[in-house]
Design an enzyme around this catalytic site. Sequence first.
Site, PDB file in Angstrom:
ATOM      1  CD  GLU A   1     -10.647   3.556   1.418  1.00  0.00           C
ATOM      2  OE1 GLU A   1     -10.309   4.688   1.426  1.00  0.00           O
ATOM      3  OE2 GLU A   1     -10.586   2.617   2.084  1.00  0.00           O
TER       4      GLU A   1
ATOM      5  CD  GLU B   1      -7.087  -0.634   1.820  1.00  0.00           C
ATOM      6  OE1 GLU B   1      -7.203   0.128   2.585  1.00  0.00           O
ATOM      7  OE2 GLU B   1      -6.462  -0.060   0.771  1.00  0.00           O
TER       8      GLU B   1
HETATM    9  C1  FCB Z   1      -7.179   3.468   3.275  1.00  0.00           C
HETATM   10  C2  FCB Z   1      -6.456   3.340   2.075  1.00  0.00           C
HETATM   11  C3  FCB Z   1      -5.227   2.814   2.290  1.00  0.00           C
HETATM   12  C4  FCB Z   1      -4.603   2.826   3.614  1.00  0.00           C
HETATM   13  C5  FCB Z   1      -5.530   3.022   4.820  1.00  0.00           C
HETATM   14  C6  FCB Z   1      -4.961   3.178   6.099  1.00  0.00           C
HETATM   15  O1  FCB Z   1      -8.385   4.229   3.397  1.00  0.00           O
HETATM   16  O2  FCB Z   1      -7.050   2.710   1.084  1.00  0.00           O
HETATM   17  O3  FCB Z   1      -4.277   3.241   1.295  1.00  0.00           O
HETATM   18  O4  FCB Z   1      -4.216   4.343   3.812  1.00  0.00           O
HETATM   19  O5  FCB Z   1      -6.715   3.858   4.290  1.00  0.00           O
END
Ligand code: FCB
Length: 447
Positions: free
Chosen positions: A169, A358
């Site tokens: 990110e 994620e």
């Molecule tokens: C994302 C991050 C990860 C985690 C989630 C909840 O933005 O990449 O490390 O903290 O959020």
Amino acid sequence: MHKITAASFGPDFYWGVAIAAAQNEGAYMTDGRGLSIWDVFARRQGKIKGGANAYEACDFYHRYKDDLLLVKALGFTVFRFSFSWSRLFPEGTGRVNKAAVAYYHKVIDECLLLGLVPFVTLYHWDLPQALQKEGGWAGLHLQKWFSRYVSFCAEEFGDKIKHWIILNEPMGFTSLGYMLGKHAPGKTGLDNFFAAVHNAALAQAEGGRIIRKLVPNAYIGTTFSCSEVQPFTDKKEDLLAAKRMDILLNRLFIEPALGRNYPHDDFPLMDKLHMHSKAWKYTDRMQFSFDFIGIQNYFSVTVKHNPLIPYVLAGEVKAQTRKVPHTALGWEINAHSFYHVLKRYWNYGSVKEIIVTENGACFKDYVQNGVVADDQRIAYFQEYIAALHKAKQEGVKIKGYFAWTLMDNFEWSEGYHARFGLIHVDFKTQLRTIKNSGYWWRDFLSK
Ligand code: FCB
């Protein structure tokens, strides 16, 4: 409608669970590790809820064997984790820390022994503090440092690691860390932000090229945070506010990677980036043909025109205010927006494959009689997996899905109160308790 099972996604689908070094490893001064920007940021008063730090975190550094057994027990086949740059290079560049190299070999070997595919992230937000002293992501030498670090990792681990994620990110760490001052290293201002953005856009492509060159048969991707942006009303000023926000949240990093340069679309703020890339003909250098794009989605946002917010002139109308479902952090739960994000990224046309690297949710979990009854999290995963399936059925090439996250961990500026894990961690005793959502995954993945 027939019930969606893991098997509905086909036999080659990657089902994974993700963690990150800074959030899980702890052992912040063990075996010669150098400090990261998060270790130093945590000392600043009021920056992290509860005055927390990640010095111990989940102690994954010492407990990785047991934790990997849990990954296996829940039925996942992929384990996503990150290398800590400052563990490998305590000064960020130059001298390599042999103990750290040995440690990551052990983690990788353990994954392979258990039949887990190790997916490694090269940069998950923990820059060596030594490099921050020279500007970090906003500094002039970032490309050189990053290339050296990536080349080393490729040469050292390339025989065993075939699945690589370059950045986690970039919008997250450049905006929160270099513009808003909410994450490490706590810098603010547009000059820092744009310098960091440009370095990150170059580094994600250059990192891809280095791995391609040094690791035979590598499968290479990088991740992007993305959130569907909705205008609060269909008034013109709200529509324009949504468009500007969308450029920042969804387009800023993927478009240069696809060879399209930075997005502009009459958003004056973007002029500065276009100056950068046009003046030095960077469009080619920011492009890399990734094997997959990592989509990270947690919420959708609704915005309206707000003249008080500089440049973007857009402010969020929170989920609570709109009285729509949200998690304990106030993040809107909206699986339909997740489906839209998947479709939209696929519609660029030049994305080869998508992995959801994620996705997950934070709720106020507690252990009662040895049980964590996190029904809301189970419902969340069910809805999001159904949306994933729908997008896949409609032709979006989706290769995998990784749940965030294996266990409760250090959630950046939220400290330890924001629990995202499938496994509950008691941070006083390091006791792990599998939540009901963890058992739900185990059952889901067995069918
Ligand atoms: C994302 C991050 C990860 C985690 C989630 C909840 O933005 O990449 O490390 O903290 O959020």
